[in-house]
Motif scaffolding. Structure first.
Motif, PDB file in Angstrom:
ATOM      1  N   ARG A 193       0.839  -1.205   0.000  1.00  0.00           N
ATOM      2  CA  ARG A 193       0.000   0.000   0.000  1.00  0.00           C
ATOM      3  C   ARG A 193       0.869   1.247   0.000  1.00  0.00           C
ATOM      4  N   GLN A 194       1.963   1.230   0.755  1.00  0.00           N
ATOM      5  CA  GLN A 194       2.888   2.367   0.779  1.00  0.00           C
ATOM      6  C   GLN A 194       3.334   2.710  -0.637  1.00  0.00           C
ATOM      7  N   LEU A 195       3.747   1.670  -1.369  1.00  0.00           N
ATOM      8  CA  LEU A 195       4.275   1.901  -2.717  1.00  0.00           C
ATOM      9  C   LEU A 195       3.180   2.344  -3.683  1.00  0.00           C
ATOM     10  N   GLN A 196       1.979   1.796  -3.531  1.00  0.00           N
ATOM     11  CA  GLN A 196       0.875   2.227  -4.391  1.00  0.00           C
ATOM     12  C   GLN A 196       0.576   3.706  -4.174  1.00  0.00           C
ATOM     13  N   ILE A 197       0.498   4.106  -2.903  1.00  0.00           N
ATOM     14  CA  ILE A 197       0.236   5.517  -2.575  1.00  0.00           C
ATOM     15  C   ILE A 197       1.364   6.395  -3.091  1.00  0.00           C
TER      16      ILE A 197
ATOM     17  N   LEU B  66      11.375  -0.663   1.596  1.00  0.00           N
ATOM     18  CA  LEU B  66      10.589  -0.106   0.490  1.00  0.00           C
ATOM     19  C   LEU B  66      11.362  -0.190  -0.828  1.00  0.00           C
ATOM     20  N   ALA B  67      12.653   0.108  -0.780  1.00  0.00           N
ATOM     21  CA  ALA B  67      13.471   0.046  -2.001  1.00  0.00           C
ATOM     22  C   ALA B  67      13.504  -1.378  -2.553  1.00  0.00           C
TER      23      ALA B  67
ATOM     24  N   ASP C 258      11.434  -0.426 -10.255  1.00  0.00           N
ATOM     25  CA  ASP C 258      12.814   0.049 -10.286  1.00  0.00           C
ATOM     26  C   ASP C 258      13.212   0.495 -11.689  1.00  0.00           C
ATOM     27  N   ASN C 259      12.702   1.619 -12.091  1.00  0.00           N
ATOM     28  CA  ASN C 259      13.027   2.178 -13.403  1.00  0.00           C
ATOM     29  C   ASN C 259      13.862   3.448 -13.240  1.00  0.00           C
ATOM     30  N   GLY C 260      14.749   3.412 -12.249  1.00  0.00           N
ATOM     31  CA  GLY C 260      15.534   4.599 -11.925  1.00  0.00           C
ATOM     32  C   GLY C 260      14.861   5.418 -10.846  1.00  0.00           C
ATOM     33  N   TYR C 261      13.570   5.173 -10.662  1.00  0.00           N
ATOM     34  CA  TYR C 261      12.788   5.897  -9.673  1.00  0.00           C
ATOM     35  C   TYR C 261      13.282   5.601  -8.260  1.00  0.00           C
ATOM     36  N   THR C 262      13.637   4.350  -7.987  1.00  0.00           N
ATOM     37  CA  THR C 262      14.059   3.957  -6.647  1.00  0.00           C
ATOM     38  C   THR C 262      15.254   4.776  -6.192  1.00  0.00           C
ATOM     39  N   ARG C 263      16.295   4.825  -7.005  1.00  0.00           N
ATOM     40  CA  ARG C 263      17.497   5.551  -6.595  1.00  0.00           C
ATOM     41  C   ARG C 263      17.201   7.028  -6.395  1.00  0.00           C
ATOM     42  N   ALA C 264      16.441   7.629  -7.307  1.00  0.00           N
ATOM     43  CA  ALA C 264      16.125   9.055  -7.180  1.00  0.00           C
ATOM     44  C   ALA C 264      15.269   9.292  -5.957  1.00  0.00           C
ATOM     45  N   TYR C 265      14.326   8.391  -5.721  1.00  0.00           N
ATOM     46  CA  TYR C 265      13.391   8.569  -4.615  1.00  0.00           C
ATOM     47  C   TYR C 265      14.088   8.439  -3.264  1.00  0.00           C
ATOM     48  N   ILE C 266      14.852   7.375  -3.108  1.00  0.00           N
ATOM     49  CA  ILE C 266      15.522   7.141  -1.832  1.00  0.00           C
ATOM     50  C   ILE C 266      16.551   8.241  -1.562  1.00  0.00           C
ATOM     51  N   ARG C 267      17.209   8.728  -2.612  1.00  0.00           N
ATOM     52  CA  ARG C 267      18.200   9.792  -2.440  1.00  0.00           C
ATOM     53  C   ARG C 267      17.515  11.074  -1.985  1.00  0.00           C
ATOM     54  N   HIS C 268      16.311  11.368  -2.464  1.00  0.00           N
ATOM     55  CA  HIS C 268      15.594  12.584  -2.116  1.00  0.00           C
ATOM     56  C   HIS C 268      15.264  12.564  -0.643  1.00  0.00           C
TER      57      HIS C 268
END
Length: 194
Positions: A151-155, A174-175, A184-194
């Motif tokens: 649910r976390q990831l869907q939201i 979550l990652a 994991d289309n590059g979103y994970t790294r950008a998201y976790i870094r933010h």
């Protein structure tokens, strides 16, 4: 680093307040004249308070204000013993909100952010503190609380969360789940870094 005279005065006044208002600290400071605490080195004259002491004081033993002045009660999880309780006055809640708002702003958070608060909203203080801190900055808050990773990831995906506040270990969970779910289309790294 040495304290300023004002900081030293505030802390010694706090010691006196503890001695006067808390039966726990009245016993702890028994036989100690707080007027003898004149330098930072004199703090060594004071008894050390450890987690066992905090547990022993459960539930009201550390309360230094009338309960009627306390607007909120928080505590540790209690996973290693009795919970350690913290009572918050209105001033304490406002100070905690301000502290969390400053931390968010220091990390680059702004009113343009959509912040997913993935700390628990129970007795642990994290969820509420970060929630109100984010609102103080003007950010949009998603108060999802902890757990339920799918649910976390869907939201996160549906609402395009721009910031996540949670424990470091949960961000790693979550990652991993993002990768497992094909997010994991590059979103994970950008998201976790933010």
């Amino acid at each position: 680093m040495d304290m300023t005279a004002e900081q030293f005065s505030q802390i010694t006044n706090s010691f006196q307040t503890l001695k006067e208002r808390s039966p726990f600290y009245a016993r702890k400071f028994e036989g100690i004249d707080l007027r003898d605490v004149k330098t930072q080195q004199d703090f060594q004259k004071l008894p050390f308070t450890d987690k066992a002491d905090l547990r022993e004081a459960y539930p009201y033993g550390l309360l230094c204000r009338p309960l009627s002045e306390c607007v909120r009660v928080h505590s540790t999880s209690g996973t290693t013993g009795k919970r350690v309780i913290a009572f918050y006055t209105r001033h304490d809640v406002d100070a905690w909100e301000d502290c969390c708002a400053r931390a968010l702003a220091a990390a680059g958070g702004t009113r343009d952010d959509v912040v997913q608060v993935s700390y628990g909203y129970g007795l642990f203080t994290g969820g509420f503190g970060l929630h109100y801190g984010c609102e103080a900055v003007g950010a949009s808050v998603i108060p999802i609380s902890s757990g339920n990773t799918r649910r976390q990831l869907q939201i996160m995906r549906d609402f395009k969360s721009t910031a996540l506040v949670c424990t470091p270990s949960y961000s790693l969970i979550l990652a991993d789940a993002m990768r497992d779910m094909g997010m994991d289309n590059g979103y994970t790294r950008a998201y976790i870094r933010h």
